[in-house]
Design a protein around this motif. Structure first.
Motif, short mmCIF file in Angstrom:
data_model
loop_
_atom_site.label_atom_id
_atom_site.label_comp_id
_atom_site.label_asym_id
_atom_site.label_seq_id
_atom_site.Cartn_x
_atom_site.Cartn_y
_atom_site.Cartn_z
N ALA A 148 -44.11 -9.90 83.71
CA ALA A 148 -45.55 -10.56 84.26
C ALA A 148 -46.03 -9.39 84.80
N LEU A 149 -47.84 -9.41 84.33
CA LEU A 149 -49.27 -9.34 84.77
C LEU A 149 -49.52 -9.98 86.30
N VAL A 150 -49.39 -9.12 87.22
CA VAL A 150 -49.91 -9.85 88.67
C VAL A 150 -51.65 -9.37 88.89
N GLY A 151 -51.83 -10.45 89.07
CA GLY A 151 -52.83 -9.80 90.16
C GLY A 151 -53.76 -11.40 90.41
N GLU A 152 -54.77 -10.62 91.75
CA GLU A 152 -56.00 -11.95 91.60
C GLU A 152 -57.31 -12.18 90.52
N THR A 153 -57.89 -13.35 91.24
CA THR A 153 -58.68 -14.07 90.37
C THR A 153 -59.51 -12.29 89.86
N GLY A 154 -59.93 -12.47 88.67
CA GLY A 154 -60.44 -11.33 88.22
C GLY A 154 -60.14 -10.17 88.48
N CYS A 155 -59.00 -10.19 87.95
CA CYS A 155 -58.05 -8.60 87.54
C CYS A 155 -57.99 -8.32 86.54
N GLY A 156 -58.71 -9.12 85.73
CA GLY A 156 -58.28 -9.44 84.37
C GLY A 156 -57.58 -9.15 83.78
N LYS A 157 -55.83 -9.62 84.35
CA LYS A 157 -55.21 -10.34 83.57
C LYS A 157 -55.09 -11.70 82.37
N THR A 158 -55.73 -12.49 82.60
CA THR A 158 -56.74 -12.94 81.37
C THR A 158 -56.57 -12.44 80.19
N VAL A 159 -58.02 -11.69 81.07
CA VAL A 159 -58.39 -10.84 79.65
C VAL A 159 -57.60 -9.97 78.92
N THR A 160 -56.50 -9.72 79.84
CA THR A 160 -55.70 -9.02 78.61
C THR A 160 -54.63 -9.91 78.08
N ALA A 161 -54.59 -10.62 77.97
CA ALA A 161 -54.05 -11.67 77.30
C ALA A 161 -54.45 -12.04 76.45
N LEU A 162 -55.99 -12.29 76.48
CA LEU A 162 -56.72 -12.79 75.33
C LEU A 162 -57.07 -11.61 74.74
N SER A 163 -56.87 -10.52 75.18
CA SER A 163 -57.41 -9.67 73.81
C SER A 163 -55.71 -9.68 72.75
N ILE A 164 -55.20 -9.16 73.34
CA ILE A 164 -53.51 -9.37 72.37
C ILE A 164 -53.66 -10.18 72.41
N ILE A 165 -54.05 -11.59 72.27
CA ILE A 165 -53.74 -12.84 71.33
C ILE A 165 -55.61 -12.64 70.72
N LYS A 166 -56.50 -11.90 70.61
CA LYS A 166 -57.13 -11.55 70.12
C LYS A 166 -58.54 -12.76 69.80
N LEU A 167 -58.51 -13.20 71.19
CA LEU A 167 -59.62 -14.27 71.66
C LEU A 167 -60.21 -14.08 72.62
N LEU A 168 -61.26 -13.01 72.70
CA LEU A 168 -61.81 -12.33 74.06
C LEU A 168 -63.35 -13.07 73.36
N PRO A 169 -64.00 -13.40 73.93
CA PRO A 169 -65.39 -13.94 73.27
C PRO A 169 -66.51 -12.77 73.09
N ARG A 170 -67.10 -13.59 72.16
CA ARG A 170 -68.07 -11.99 71.38
C ARG A 170 -68.87 -10.82 72.25
N ASN A 171 -68.87 -11.98 73.35
CA ASN A 171 -69.96 -9.98 74.12
C ASN A 171 -68.84 -9.05 74.19
N SER A 172 -67.80 -9.19 73.84
CA SER A 172 -66.85 -8.38 75.22
C SER A 172 -66.66 -6.99 73.97
N TYR A 173 -66.64 -5.83 74.05
CA TYR A 173 -66.59 -4.26 73.68
C TYR A 173 -65.23 -4.12 74.40
N VAL A 174 -64.62 -3.48 73.31
CA VAL A 174 -63.18 -3.36 73.45
C VAL A 174 -62.36 -2.02 72.83
N GLN A 175 -61.99 -1.83 73.09
CA GLN A 175 -62.19 -0.02 73.56
C GLN A 175 -60.07 0.41 73.61
N GLY A 176 -59.45 1.31 73.28
CA GLY A 176 -58.01 1.71 73.24
C GLY A 176 -57.27 1.28 71.79
#
Lengths: 322, 323, 293
Positions: B39-67
């Motif tokens: 489980a990734l737990v956190g409050e609104t805006g902590c980035g947990k959904t963004v993490t999920a979207l990075s993993i499935i590679k569905l981030l919006p276009r205006n994003s910069y990813v490293q790692g």
């Protein structure tokens, strides 16, 4: 005398199934009675569509009940004159679940909170301003928030604004419609603390609507469990949660995931598969693990099993007698 | 040691917004093992959904990813979109919060399910039989009726089960569940929890659960990562996290829950508000709200380091066991 | 709302418009025409000719340094007349759209908010208006009222408000389900106050977009009415009228009908494009993609 008393309140309406379909009678709220004392909190628990919100709307007089009476300080609402009704409207307010949709996005916080005041009172600008600042202080905000818009504030701050709007008219009862379910855990705590403080400070009564038994337990003195438009169990909160009687309440408590890895959730499966399509009799029969033949025939009535603890279930009542 | 199914290493994500660059994730590192509910737990805006979207590679276009995100031995961030289509839906599937919006209301459940089956494997001759089998696996008894229903004829819990059955068509090795029970009632939620456990056992699927509900975490998950403001602050087995909490933020979250507390008791709260992602505080991102912070917290960023072999925490002054 | 500090929304809107090149271009054209028409008497080379004074000795002169757009069949400077025409066309567009909005939007909001019989009556009335083809209806109206610029504008407004009523009603029906409307009802705010305080500001976005796009249609429709002789009358420098009188000279003296035609085309296109981009910019979905968390 209780602050508000509901006697056999029902709200039925017809819904057409399909374009040419038959009209179907929906019993959104069916023959419910309860009362709220001043300064206490009544928790109303049930799943989506069980009639909690319809009941709240009846209390707010946004809709009229089909039958039954609502008494405010002993007086029947349907027999009140318009000035008395105005007074009632001022005394009963509501705070909604999602603060982002319950505040007009195009209005500043100043306009949002002053709306109830200017609607009911003639007040000059400086008085209004001091009143606004006082209200904001009460809910833990300050005057810098006045000129902001809802989207510039956080969810918790917006919910505080909604609470400030609700208490602006010095109400006696506030209906809280899942006021923390859209908020984060840490914010939920601050809002619950605020609600408790306000209750002590202004001797407010609350009706707290929620499906989260954990939160309801924390804030309520009395709890009503509602299923499909009917009350199935009602009583003091520690009693209900400590010794639940109705199978539905038991199922809810067992299924509630607690923040404790030692505790596991449990689902009681119902054994009587043949009952699945049965209609009539007890409303809970389709999901009840203990359904009996009697439950098919008649609807159980609310019976006082312990002091102030009512339950509507044949299995429980008969089981107790055995 | 067995290789993890998914390993996220130092993931940085930022978005360009109208007000500037927002640093949403900073050095997020965690891994998910085989047949594990994480489980990734956190409050609104902590980035947990963004993490999920990075993993499935569905981030919006205006994003910069490293790692790096290593999934089944491949770095997902380097995959082309055409290769990613192969991964998505097959070895990696996602369940969303609101089942009514993730199913197309214009098509019958059966059609959507068969569609998913044939798109994953065009060689399947009898997609309907497979579909009925899947429906019974997610707990439907009258599978034929569900197969021929439109989504709006089903309840929220049933819709979510259909959504889960669709996600299972490719026999995924990783199932990402973003708040899968938030829109559901308590009893239905319990059913979905049990279903997810069952899916893990029968399909040997790992589950990444994104949630803010600590009750859900305690009942369903094997390991937990707590996120605060774009960083993972504590990772550990569920039991350790709840009973041997190390990070002050985790402690704050747990204490602020109203469960088992008496009325008229004041709930302990975490003071202050979330900082702005446009100008995150220097040093530890939690230090302005932290009761245990000292000078070094404002200067250096604490790295996430092991305390025991499975329990990691990013804090200079972690709580000791008996606090 | 009368403060100078812009809200975050407005700032984002401005930024998005700045980013959209087509929107900027169309906005530029629109502002150009507006400025030109405001200062028309001071910037045109021959103000008196612009208003219609004939100069018989200068008939049909081709574009030159003295008369950049040439002269018409009465020897008047076409440039001056086109610029004076801009005043009329822009005024017509703004007038027609504003009147249509002022009539249609409140009626639509009231119908949508109160529902029931009020809704039935108001919407059946709009249906009656909508059942005629609007330009035909406008022609019939002008014919009864008598040809003339003002009558043309009135008829166009009358045929157009039902569209706004419909749009506003659709908005009202969705917005009235919002909890903040319920919250105001609980407070005890009266129905009409809710309509104007809560519904109107929140329903305005698509109406503004529609209004911008309709500016071009209004200008075109008015030009059309003038072209067939029902709108502006003879000495007036109205574009449609100029095209109409000039069309027989198209082969020999092309500049006479082409320049006013070009002006109509440019203004109509600019309003259309701007409305289009405005819709994209104000759409919450496109905002999200622009980058919130």
């Amino acid at each position: 005398m209780p602050l508000i008393e509901a006697k056999n309140v029902s709200k039925h309406y017809y819904k057409r199934k399909g374009f040419f379909g038959k009209k179907e009678l929906i019993k959104a709220v069916d023959n419910v009675s309860f009362s709220i004392e001043k300064g206490t909190t009544l928790g109303l628990v049930g799943e989506t569509g069980c009639g909690k919100t319809t009941l709240a709307k009846c209390l707010l007089r946004l809709i009229n009940p089909t039958s039954g009476a609502i008494l405010f300080k002993g007086k029947d609402l349907s027999k009140m004159k318009s000035e008395e009704l105005d007074d009632y409207h001022r005394s009963v307010q509501i705070v909604f679940q999602n603060p982002f949709t319950s505040l007009n996005p195009r209005m500043t916080i100043r306009n949002i909170i002053s709306e109830p005041i200017i609607t009911h009172k003639k007040i000059n600008k400086t008085e209004l301003e001091t009143e606004l600042v006082r209200l904001l202080k009460v809910v833990g905000l300050n005057e810098t928030h006045l000129s902001r818009y809802p989207h510039e504030l956080s969810g918790g701050q917006n919910q505080r604004v909604a609470i400030a709007r609700a208490i602006a008219l010095n109400p006696e009862l506030i209906i809280l419609d899942e006021p923390t379910s859209a908020l984060d855990v840490s914010v939920q705590a601050t809002i619950l603390n605020l609600l408790n403080e306000l209750q002590k400070q202004f001797n407010l009564s609350y009706i707290f609507i929620s499906h989260d038994l954990g939160v309801v337990r924390f804030i309520s003195d009395y709890i009503i469990v509602m299923y499909s438009g009917k009350f199935v169990e009602m009583g003091p909160s520690e009693d209900i949660l400590g010794q639940p009687l109705h199978p539905y309440t038991k199922m809810l408590l067992l299924a509630l995931p607690l923040p404790d890895p030692k505790k596991k959730i449990e689902l009681i499966q119902h054994q009587m598969k043949a009952l699945e399509d049965w209609r009539g009799g007890c409303v809970f029969l389709q999901k009840c693990p203990y359904g009996m033949e009697l439950c098919k025939k008649e609807e159980p009535e609310m019976v006082e099993v312990r002091e102030k603890h009512f339950v509507a279930c044949y299995y429980t009542i008969k089981g107790d007698r055995r | 040691m067995v290789e993890p199914i998914l390993s996220v290493e130092k993931l940085d994500v930022s978005f360009s917004t109208f007000e500037g660059l927002a640093h949403v994730l900073s050095k997020v590192t965690f891994k998910i093992n085989h047949k594990e509910v994480f489980a990734l737990v956190g409050e609104t805006g902590c980035g947990k959904t963004v993490t999920a979207l990075s993993i499935i590679k569905l981030l919006p276009r205006n994003s910069y990813v490293q790692g790096r995100i290593i999934f089944n031995g491949r770095n997902i961030l380097e995959l082309k979109e055409s290769d990613m289509v192969e991964v998505r839906g097959k070895s990696m599937a996602m369940i969303l919060q609101d089942p009514s919006s993730s199913l197309n209301p214009m098509f019958k459940v059966g059609e959507q399910l068969c569609d998913a089956i044939t798109s994953n494997d065009p060689n399947i001759k009898e997609p309907k039989r497979y579909a009925l089998e899947l429906l019974s696996k997610v707990g439907f008894k009258d599978t034929e009726r569900v197969f021929n229903s439109y989504p709006n004829e089903l309840s929220g819990g049933m819709q979510q089960r259909v959504a889960i059955s669709i996600s299972l068509t490719g026999k995924p090795t990783l199932l990402i569940a973003d708040e899968p029970t938030t829109a559901l009632d308590v009893l239905t939620q319990a059913q979905i929890i049990q279903l997810l456990k069952q899916v893990r056992d029968t399909y040997s699927t790992s589950v990444l659960l994104i949630t803010h509900n600590l009750g859900l975490v305690a009942t369903l998950c094997d390991r937990v990562g707590i996120m605060y403001f774009g960083q993972v602050v504590e990772i550990g087995p569920t039991y350790d996290l709840f009973y041997n909490t190390k990070h002050p933020y985790t402690k704050g979250l747990l204490q602020s829950l109203p469960y088992n507390k008496l009325k008229n008791q004041t709930l302990p709260t975490i003071p202050g508000d979330l900082p702005s992602p446009l100008s995150p505080p220097s040093g530890c991102r939690f230090y302005p709200r932290c009761p245990r912070s000292n000078e070094s917290c404002s200067k250096d960023v604490p790295e996430i380091l092991p305390i025991t072999d499975k329990h990691y925490v990013a804090c200079f002054n972690p709580l000791s066991g008996d606090e | 709302m009368n403060k100078l500090t812009l809200s975050k929304e407005t700032k984002i809107t401005l930024k998005l418009i700045k980013r959209d090149k087509l929107a900027m271009l169309s906005l530029l054209i629109i502002t150009f025409f507006i400025i030109v028409s405001i200062f028309a008497p001071f910037i045109v080379p021959y103000p008196s000719q612009g208003e219609g004074l004939p100069v018989p000795e200068k008939r049909f002169l081709p574009p030159s340094f003295e008369n950049p757009f040439g002269t018409d069949y009465l020897g008047r400077d076409v440039l001056s007349r086109v610029i004076f025409g801009a005043r009329i066309s822009l005024f017509v567009g703004i007038f027609v759209v504003c009147v249509a909005i002022i009539i249609g939007v409140p009626l639509g909001l009231i119908a949508g908010y109160f529902g029931g019989k009020v809704d039935d009556v108001l919407m059946r009335i709009t249906d009656v208006f909508l059942s005629f083809p609007s330009l035909l209806f406008a022609i019939a109206l002008v014919a009864t009222l008598g040809p003339g610029l003002f009558n043309a504008m009135i008829s166009l407004s009358i045929t157009w408000w039902p569209w706004y009523a419909r749009l506003a009603r659709a908005q009202a029906v969705t917005i009235k389900e919002q909890p903040y409307i319920l919250a105001s009802q609980v407070i005890g705010v009266k129905g009409l106050t809710i309509v104007f305080r809560h519904l109107l500001p929140n329903a305005l976005t698509p109406i503004i977009v529609q209004g911008t796009m309709d500016m071009s249609s209004a200008i075109l429709a008015e030009a059309g009415l003038s072209f067939i002789g029902l709108g502006a009358q003879a000495p007036s420098p109205e574009w449609g009228l100029m095209v109409s009188t000039g069309r027989i000279y198209l082969l020999n003296y092309w500049w006479f009908p082409v320049f006013p035609g070009l002006a109509i085309f440019l203004v109509a296109l600019a309003f259309n494009l701007f409305g289009d981009s405005l819709r994209d910019v104000l759409d919450p979905k496109s905002r999200k993609a622009g980058g919130q968390m």
